[in-house]
Design a protein around this motif. Structure first.
Motif, short mmCIF file in Angstrom:
data_model
loop_
_atom_site.label_atom_id
_atom_site.label_comp_id
_atom_site.label_asym_id
_atom_site.label_seq_id
_atom_site.Cartn_x
_atom_site.Cartn_y
_atom_site.Cartn_z
N ARG A 123 12.46 -11.34 8.52
CA ARG A 123 11.03 -11.45 8.81
C ARG A 123 10.73 -10.66 10.08
NH1 ARG A 123 10.27 -17.03 10.33
NH2 ARG A 123 8.07 -16.57 10.29
N THR A 181 -0.72 -9.93 -0.12
CA THR A 181 -0.55 -11.03 0.82
C THR A 181 0.01 -12.23 0.07
OG1 THR A 181 -2.37 -10.28 2.19
CG2 THR A 181 -1.73 -12.59 2.41
N HIS A 216 -0.03 -4.00 1.21
CA HIS A 216 0.80 -4.80 0.32
C HIS A 216 0.18 -6.17 0.09
CE1 HIS A 216 3.54 -1.68 1.50
NE2 HIS A 216 4.34 -2.02 0.52
N ALA A 253 11.51 -1.79 7.30
CA ALA A 253 10.31 -2.63 7.18
C ALA A 253 9.07 -1.83 7.57
CB ALA A 253 10.45 -3.86 8.08
N ILE A 263 -2.60 -3.78 6.18
CA ILE A 263 -1.39 -3.60 5.38
C ILE A 263 -1.79 -3.80 3.93
CG2 ILE A 263 0.95 -4.44 4.92
CD1 ILE A 263 1.08 -5.29 7.86
N ALA A 278 5.97 -0.87 5.07
CA ALA A 278 4.64 -1.45 5.29
C ALA A 278 3.60 -0.42 5.70
CB ALA A 278 4.72 -2.55 6.35
N ILE A 326 5.89 -9.40 8.10
CA ILE A 326 6.43 -8.59 7.01
C ILE A 326 7.78 -9.19 6.62
CG2 ILE A 326 7.20 -6.29 6.33
CD1 ILE A 326 5.51 -5.13 8.57
N HIS A 337 3.21 -10.58 4.30
CA HIS A 337 3.34 -9.56 3.27
C HIS A 337 4.79 -9.46 2.82
CE1 HIS A 337 -0.70 -8.10 4.13
NE2 HIS A 337 -0.41 -8.20 5.40
N GLN A 338 5.02 -9.70 1.55
CA GLN A 338 6.38 -9.61 1.00
C GLN A 338 6.58 -8.18 0.47
OE1 GLN A 338 8.95 -12.26 0.17
NE2 GLN A 338 10.09 -10.37 -0.16
N MET A 339 7.59 -7.50 0.98
CA MET A 339 7.85 -6.12 0.55
C MET A 339 8.88 -6.11 -0.58
SD MET A 339 6.16 -4.23 2.76
CE MET A 339 4.92 -5.17 3.65
#
Lengths: 283, 283
Positions: free
Chosen positions: B176, B193, B191, B17, B189, B21, B79, B279-281
Motif C-alpha cells: 500500500r 476506486t 483507476h 506503483a 487517479i 497510477a 494505491i 485505488h487497486q492496481m
C-alpha cells in the motif's frame, strides 16, 4: 552447549541483541528470518532470535507471518534493545565532518538519522547497503572521506572509530526480538525481567462493524491491559484480518481460558503465541 | 505539469506503483522517505508517493512516524499494488535453474520467496542488496549463472529476462502506498476506486486496562467498520501509545465529528490523517 541461531550478518542489531542477552553459547548466523525459524523447528539450533518489531533490519511482518502461516513455535522470551545509531569512520580518518563525501548505511538507518544528515552533512551523497553491518565493512575497506551509520558492535567488528555518537533523530527508539524455542526451559536470560507478557493470535469469523470491539470486551471487563494490538490481513484473500494482541500479564488458568472460551463462542479462533518475560537490555 | 516525488531507486515497487497510477507527469526520485515528504512540504513537488504498508522496501513505521511527528500532510489517495516476485536473469542466460550459483535481492524479497528457493535452488548462494532494483542492476552487469528476484519493471529497466514468474510464497501479498499532497484537487487517479477510507490518529491520555475498548465503542455503536488498527509507541518514552485507525468510509459531517467529540471528552487527542479513495492496481 546451547545452540543459538540468529538473523545475520555480523554487526547488525540482531547480533547486538544476541550478544547482549547471551554469553558464550554457540551462535550461528542465518541469512533470512524463515531460515532461522526453520532451523529451530528442524532442531539444528535450540533457540532462534528474530526481529519482532524493528525499524532497521526486518519487519515484524515476516516473522509474524512465518510463525502464523508456516511454523508454529512458541515465543519464550522477548529482548528489547535501544536503537543507537553512530557515525562511523575508518581509524585513519582525520578530516572534518564537512569533508565526508559519501555516507553508507541501510536505508532505514539513513532515514532515522535524517535530521542529523540534513543539518551537518547536507552535501554528502547517501548510499544504501543491505545492512548496517555491510556499510561498516565497506568503510573499513575503503577508508578516507567516507562514513557509515551503524551501531557500536559494527564499529568494533570492523575496526572503525565512532566519530559522533547517537545521531538518530528520536531518542526512544527500540527494537524488539523474539526468542523462539521448542523447550521453554532451555534458556535462562539473566538480565532483569521488565514485564511478563502473553501474545495471542485472534482470527475473526467475518469482518463486520464492531467485531473487534466485541473481542476487546473479553479483555476489558477482566481488566486485562493490552500493550499492543495490530490487525494484519490474512494471506488467503483481501478483507480477512487477524489480530495480534499482547496482554501485559503472564498466562494463567482462569482469565486466559475464560477469554478464549468467550471468543470461541463468538466464532473466533484463538492461539497463544507465547507467554514470556520481557528483558530490557542496556547497551 | 504536476510534479511527483517518490521513493527511489529505479525498478522498485514504489516506482512500479507510481508508473501504474500516473502517466506522463514529471517524476522525481528521492533517496529516503523523509526527503520525499519534505519535498512535498517545501513545494519542490506537488505530490509525494511513499510506502504505507510494504513488506519489501520500507516499513509503514518510517512513513507514519514522519507524518505524525514531523510533517503533517494529508493523505489524498491510497494505491494498492500486488507484490509479484519473478526470477530474473540476463538475456544471454541459457543454463538450467540448477546451474545458477548466486541469487541477489533485497532481504525481504528473498524471504518472501523462501519456499521456491528452498525447493528449486537449494544450493544457490543468497546475497542481499539494498533494493530489488539494485539486484536487477547487478545481474545486468555480470550476466551468466546469477539471478535476481524482482518485479516486471526491474526486468524491463535493466533489460533482463523473466526466467520464472511469480515465485513468491503467498499469492495475496499487496503493498500500500500513500499519496500525499497539500492540495487534494491536484491529482485525478483514473483507476477504479475500490473503497473510500478515513485514517485517524488517536492518542490516549494514559494507558489503562480497557482504554482502547472505550475508544472503539465510539466507532462500534455508530456501526463504523475499521479495516485496520495498529498501536504504536510514542517517541516520547516507553509505555505511551498512539493508535492508527482506518475507517471504511469517507469523512462526513455527522459521524466523524461525533466520534471526535466523544473521544476528546475521554481525554484523547484525535487527528484526521486523511479521507481518500483507495485505488487497486492490476499489473
Amino acid at each position: 552447549m546451547v545452540k543459538i541461531g540468529y538473523l545475520g550478518p555480523r554487526g547488525t542489531f540482531t547480533k547486538l541483541a544476541v550478544d547482549t542477552a547471551f554469553n558464550g553459547e554457540d551462535k550461528q548466523s542465518f541469512t533470512t528470518i524463515p531460515e532461522c525459524i526453520d532451523a529451530v523447528h528442524d532442531e539444528q539450533v535450540d533457540i532462534g532470535v528474530v526481529p519482532l518489531e524493528n525499524a532497521i533490519e526486518g519487519t515484524v511482518q515476516l516473522t509474524v507471518d512465518y510463525l502464523v502461516h508456516q511454523v508454529r513455535l512458541p515465543i519464550i522470551a522477548e529482548i528489547v534493545v535501544p536503537i543507537q545509531q553512530h557515525l562511523l569512520v575508518a581509524r585513519e580518518f582525520s578530516s572534518d565532518l564537512s569533508e565526508v563525501t559519501d555516507v553508507y548505511s541501510h536505508s532505514h538507518a539513513i532515514a532515522q538519522c535524517h535530521q542529523f544528515l540534513h543539518k551537518y552533512m547536507p552535501d554528502a551523497k547517501l548510499y544504501f547497503t543491505s545492512s548496517t553491518g555491510k556499510a561498516a565493512e565497506m568503510v573499513s575497506n575503503s577508508g578516507e572521506k567516507i562514513a557509515a551509520i551503524g551501531n557500536r558492535l559494527a564499529a568494533s567488528e570492523y575496526g572503525l572509530t565512532i566519530y559522533q555518537e547517537n545521531i538518530h533523530d528520536y531518542p526512544n527508539n527500540h527494537t524488539r526480538f523474539a526468542v523462539l524455542a521448542k523447550d521453554k526451559q532451555i534458556v535462562q536470560i539473566s538480565h532483569e525481567t521488565q514485564a511478563e507478557k502473553t501474545s495471542l493470535l485472534i482470527t475473526l469469523p467475518s469482518d463486520y462493524a464492531g467485531a473487534l470491539y466485541q473481542v476487546l470486551a473479553a479483555f476489558a471487563w477482566r481488566k486485562m491491559n493490552l500493550s499492543k494490538i495490530e490487525s494484519r490481513p490474512m494471506k488467503t484473500g483481501l478483507g480477512n484480518y487477524f489480530f495480534i494482541v499482547d496482554v501485559n500479564q503472564p498466562y494463567d488458568d482462569v482469565l486466559f481460558p475464560g477469554v478464549k472460551a468467550e471468543l470461541e463462542a463468538l466464532g473466533c479462533n484463538v492461539t497463544i503465541l507465547g507467554t514470556y518475560p520481557v528483558h530490557q537490555m542496556q547497551l
